[in-house]
Enzyme design. Sequence first.
Site: not given
Lengths: 341, 341, 341, 341
Positions: A150-152, A154
């Site tokens: 996921g973005c957060y 990472t």
Amino acid sequence: MLKVAIVGATGYTGEELIRLLVDHPKVKITSLTAKIDKPQNISEIFSRLSGRIDLQCADLESVDDVAAISQVVFLALPHRVSMKFAPQFLQLGRKVIDLSADYRLKDTELYEKWYKVVHSSPDLVQKAVYGLPELYRAEIKKADLVANPGCYPTGIILGSAPLLKNGFVDVSDIIIDAKTGLSGAGRKAALDLHFSEITGNLKAYKINQHQHMPEISQELTNLAGESVKIVFVPHLVPLNRGILSTIYFKKSRKMGLEEALDLYKDFYKDEPFVRVKPSGQFPQIKEVFETNFCDIGIWTEQQSDTLIVISAIDNLGKGAAGQAVQNMNIMYNFKETAGLL
Amino acid sequence: MLKVAIVGATGYTGEELIRLLVDHPKVKITSLTAKIDKPQNISEIFSRLSGRIDLQCADLESVDDVAAISQVVFLALPHRVSMKFAPQFLQLGRKVIDLSADYRLKDTELYEKWYKVVHSSPDLVQKAVYGLPELYRAEIKKADLVANPGCYPTGIILGSAPLLKNGFVDVSDIIIDAKTGLSGAGRKAALDLHFSEITGNLKAYKINQHQHMPEISQELTNLAGESVKIVFVPHLVPLNRGILSTIYFKKSRKMGLEEALDLYKDFYKDEPFVRVKPSGQFPQIKEVFETNFCDIGIWTEQQSDTLIVISAIDNLGKGAAGQAVQNMNIMYNFKETAGLL
Amino acid sequence: MLKVAIVGATGYTGEELIRLLVDHPKVKITSLTAKIDKPQNISEIFSRLSGRIDLQCADLESVDDVAAISQVVFLALPHRVSMKFAPQFLQLGRKVIDLSADYRLKDTELYEKWYKVVHSSPDLVQKAVYGLPELYRAEIKKADLVANPGCYPTGIILGSAPLLKNGFVDVSDIIIDAKTGLSGAGRKAALDLHFSEITGNLKAYKINQHQHMPEISQELTNLAGESVKIVFVPHLVPLNRGILSTIYFKKSRKMGLEEALDLYKDFYKDEPFVRVKPSGQFPQIKEVFETNFCDIGIWTEQQSDTLIVISAIDNLGKGAAGQAVQNMNIMYNFKETAGLL
Amino acid sequence: MLKVAIVGATGYTGEELIRLLVDHPKVKITSLTAKIDKPQNISEIFSRLSGRIDLQCADLESVDDVAAISQVVFLALPHRVSMKFAPQFLQLGRKVIDLSADYRLKDTELYEKWYKVVHSSPDLVQKAVYGLPELYRAEIKKADLVANPGCYPTGIILGSAPLLKNGFVDVSDIIIDAKTGLSGAGRKAALDLHFSEITGNLKAYKINQHQHMPEISQELTNLAGESVKIVFVPHLVPLNRGILSTIYFKKSRKMGLEEALDLYKDFYKDEPFVRVKPSGQFPQIKEVFETNFCDIGIWTEQQSDTLIVISAIDNLGKGAAGQAVQNMNIMYNFKETAGLL
């Protein structure tokens, strides 16, 4: 040329995947599918791509048809939808890079609690490799199914790894204040994404309730070797792309700024996509915009209990499509930076 | 009508003061001065005010001349400059509301360390009243010199007061992650304020080095009755006006969300400008935009160690000009909300 | 106090009406209705208003009930919906200020062509007064039904009136290049209003097909006394509020800049809400932001065929809610600027 | 590898040149100079480039030294400064691509009038080739000195060429309403570029007085074969990059939309960087963002006198650095799209 299919091509992540893969020296996009009323050329849907790609995007009617013309499949689908397709493509011998959350959480009970759905292929969860190259490169190399982070998570995991791996901080007291741009909300119609609701505005949301929490906890716990306890407050900021995560650690041993910087520089010394900022400097979103970099800055003082790590990524780059391409490069023994630098 | 002078009328704070005072039912602006090459009508400098005020703004050549036509003087000047003028206006019997930092820190050594200048009127520092009405209303009523609080401190102190006053949190572990818009940087030419540097960007700056730190510490220490220890990380966000402060406390006693909300609602029950958000809701910058409100939201759970307070203000409103007008209303026995609601 | 109802209170125009009327010295809002699932306090829907108004907003179930507690009704409804309610309120003896397009076009055939619906009360169209005070003040004073002008038309008509009224330009060659912010699109969920689609973007839309065209033509023709021919290109600009209209005229007689400016200053000399910019200066959106002003700037040269007029309004202010309040002030003999300055 | 020097590397245009050339398959950047206090690594000045280039940027002390290590020199300098250096580099046998205005206007009197300075190398003006590949490709191929077009002129000339070349419009009545982002103003400190002055704002500026006017006129006149008369109103829009030009022509012969579109498609059929939008569609800034494309959309109707052309470019891409790289590609017989697609 590696033949690539993208399922879910019409979201922001799909668009970014196409933008990156169109220029990739080893790849040919052969199939684009999405939930779409009638087939349409992708360069009409995303006119920025006009003149660079000429391919129809159609509804996914047959997994076999897509598999027939592709070797690797990117699933840029919503959570809960990916797990309908991943098993089928794997069954047909295709490799799958899944950008949804469906195969990230090893504990399917946790998945089912946070995503409020029964997991339909729990066996595959165990075979999936968490696609963060800086931590799992060797496993990614051999993987058939990569769960792209996921973005957060990472930015937060990369910002935390050197400290947790070395046991230098209190794992029971980690505060994460994260700020994201709006593309992270996805390409969809919603009143609270209206430009007039966002410009000039700023707010926290889903405090300690964001679905990325268990993913962050899982990976930080893996790094620490013991259960971590995090506080996670995401904020919405009026920008299109980018996540800045400000992470507050309590040190469990004395450590000055230079030592901390050295720890990070050493930990990431062979990583092409992690840049540690010099002493006194901190990451900025515009410096990672449309890149696959994760920039990291650190603040502490010898006598301070607190150590602050700030990490910045592009949520569609290193936080999604860029990292997926990096994973593909690793899986197929391409140069890891191919198409990304 | 109370005759009002504004010294430093051409900054963003000066503009906002004029905008508010022009509509104030008990006030007449009689003097506008600023560092300016030649006198100019203020409605030419700030054309938004055209048709609402017709007054020349000139260089401040004579304190006596300004004092002769005014009863109260707002100093909307940079730090270090206010202390040149405040003593003169006070000497002439005028009341002064100073929007700079010059009279906020009771410890002049601290002032001199953070603002890197010798204080020229340390005696007045002790007479000055810190102009946060929610904490010092009685003193403001009788004050001749009000030190109007800084923008960050206003939102942070109001967000912290009920907890610290009651000793419900660990005073040695307070983390403040604050986010501000660009008008807080002042109306001046600078490359790093260029639109192209800010739009699409986001960054932390002056970590634990912002000049508002000692002011925050002073007031939180006053509230707690013991020395507090804060971590303060300000961030620049691409918006014009507004500050959102996310404050992380460690509870020193069990407390659930409803109890915390009741504490805040009770503490601020008579305050016209503090709005406590209902359970599960959090402040948004657009809801305090161009107002004098401070909105506060709280997150905690019974079993959680952490209590999170989020406060939102308009940095030019409650964080500067609005609060200055509120102080004036109190000093002159006007209705406290006059010109502000 | 005049008792006021707002029907359609939950759109951006409704919100702005409430914001203005809450502070109006002669008015009390007594009824708020909207298409809404269950009744909710308006200060929860628009939290910026919290602490300033305490009134339920409910579904409009009975026109009689609303009429029973109000004297004047603002219809802040979509086009095609207003004409269902206006006749009923008028029938019950209430005055109506309609912010939709339903009663603006005197030629109902034209209305039906552009709005693609049969008009259900064509007789009322003829009784309605076009609510542009600068042109129809006397009629507004006596009106029972005011058709509040569209946002684009307001700025364009005010920018054109002095020239057309005096026959100084070629009526067959008027080019209007207009730029609007996003609140003009209304408070609704739509992919093309997504923050990420708008920020950093800019585009023309509905070229010569915008539904405001016949309204602009009608009023410019009335002013000129002969049929005008316009080209109208609206553009979407990444800002929340504001319309800037750049209008290109061909002069039909010699005219220098000063003469043109004098013409405009004279034409609007008694108007409280039209500000003509001095020679060499041009309007800016931020100068009319959240005001009821229309600012006008002019460029021409003695020997130039072309005369350029630039007008700026806030589309929710003078372009909608502000103007509606101005109309109410006129209808009820309040000071025309009450609640607006 | 072609050795490339950039003089003036620290502006927005310099940054974009570096970003493009770093990825160029046939080029090696060997020298970066700028007005700079002390030498600094360019990846510290523009941290987005960190990890992609490792080169010092220093003050330009010796033209000889720069020439010694480079084959082609990009001058990304302000107007009036380029003409100091171009002759020296040419004298030393280096090819020069000048991104300033110094060699664009063939009539040096006109240059001196608009740029208010005496031209120091008028002879070179005549040898310089105007670097718009779509019109002057053959000349660029052989040029030693290329005058890279201005940002506004690029989009406007490309949007006008097919009509003017064929004599299909009235050359005495061309209205250009252009809208630009802020990076066009250059990387410099100025109050009117402050984020808070720009966000939420919109305005026209330099009406018929912008220094790009004579450049536009020169090239449109060349295309038409007779003197053209333009009206040019530039506007500032709150976005970072991009220019949208809406051009209003009067047709001199009957022409429907399909015929007009065919004219444009045919005119640009071999051009890799001009994309003509399909019927009913118009360019958007985000579709050309960070590209070298010029997108063109057309509106007309058979019976309409008016034909509207809308062109969109990225002012730093096709409007500056991208086009400069395209010119380099042509001059050195590289693939014209190398490093740009």
